[in-house]
Design a protein around this motif. Structure first.
Motif, short mmCIF file in Angstrom:
data_model
loop_
_atom_site.label_atom_id
_atom_site.label_comp_id
_atom_site.label_asym_id
_atom_site.label_seq_id
_atom_site.Cartn_x
_atom_site.Cartn_y
_atom_site.Cartn_z
N ALA A 42 0.88 -1.37 -0.06
CA ALA A 42 -0.03 -0.03 0.20
C ALA A 42 0.76 1.20 -0.01
O ALA A 42 0.63 2.19 -0.84
N PHE A 68 -5.13 3.22 -1.20
CA PHE A 68 -4.76 1.91 -1.45
C PHE A 68 -4.63 1.29 0.50
O PHE A 68 -4.17 1.89 0.98
N GLU A 113 -5.14 -4.44 -1.05
CA GLU A 113 -5.13 -3.05 -1.49
C GLU A 113 -5.63 -2.73 -2.84
O GLU A 113 -6.20 -1.77 -3.00
#
Length: 189
Positions: A15, A119, A134
């Protein structure tokens, strides 16, 4: 002439890596951003094919690195909920609910219209036992913002997810056929 700038982010935090790459793309005033994970093998014309679709979000469907090689693309509609298979007879483009980020092109205006974070991993499902990845998180937020997630079946068939071997979209067909054969041969006494 168009310019391509290649940026990489290295860490085990997917992420965070994706947020870093989005930030760099905004700083570079990019128009689209292409996520291309290091374990995705694609043909030389993959980027051109994705750009030429001229869509807000377009990606490939690829097999997960698991024995059943289930596809990363998923559909959640009134008529069907489950994996979106890319089989030999599938052609062209298809809208899906979510798909993996292995090879995904996103226009920058899409990223501007989605609230942060873009994300993240979230716990969901009964007893929070399932993890929304994500890429699933992003796809959900993009759809909520009014954008379609589209996969290219033709390009997907020419790509592989590298792991213990090259996982192909056709492997999910083989795994499904093997499971059906085992089921047919089970003792039903």
């Amino acid at each position: 002439p168009q310019q391509i700038d290649i940026q990489m982010a290295y860490s085990s935090n997917l992420a965070e890596n994706r947020h870093i790459l989005v930030s760099r793309a905004f700083q570079a005033e990019a128009t689209p951003l292409l996520f291309w994970d290091s374990d995705i093998k694609a043909p030389p014309d993959a980027v051109i094919r994705l750009v030429n679709h001229n869509l807000p979000i377009v990606a490939i469907n690829y097999a997960k690195k698991e024995p059943e090689a289930r596809p990363t693309a998923y559909i959640d509609t009134d008529s069907y909920v489950g994996p979106c298979f890319t089989q030999e007879h599938h052609k062209g483009l298809q809208a899906v609910s979510s798909c993996g980020f292995g090879l995904m092109l996103i226009r920058m205006d899409v990223l501007q219209k989605i609230d942060r974070p873009l994300f993240q991993f979230t716990q969901c499902g009964q007893d929070s036992a399932k993890t929304e990845t994500e890429d699933e998180f992003f796809c959900r937020k993009a759809r909520e913002a009014g954008f379609d997630i589209v996969i290219d079946h033709d390009l997907s068939k020419r790509c592989a997810h590298l792991g213990d071997w090259e996982y192909l979209t056709s492997h999910s067909d083989i795994a499904q056929a093997a499971k059906q054969q085992i089921y047919r041969e089970m003792d039903t006494k």
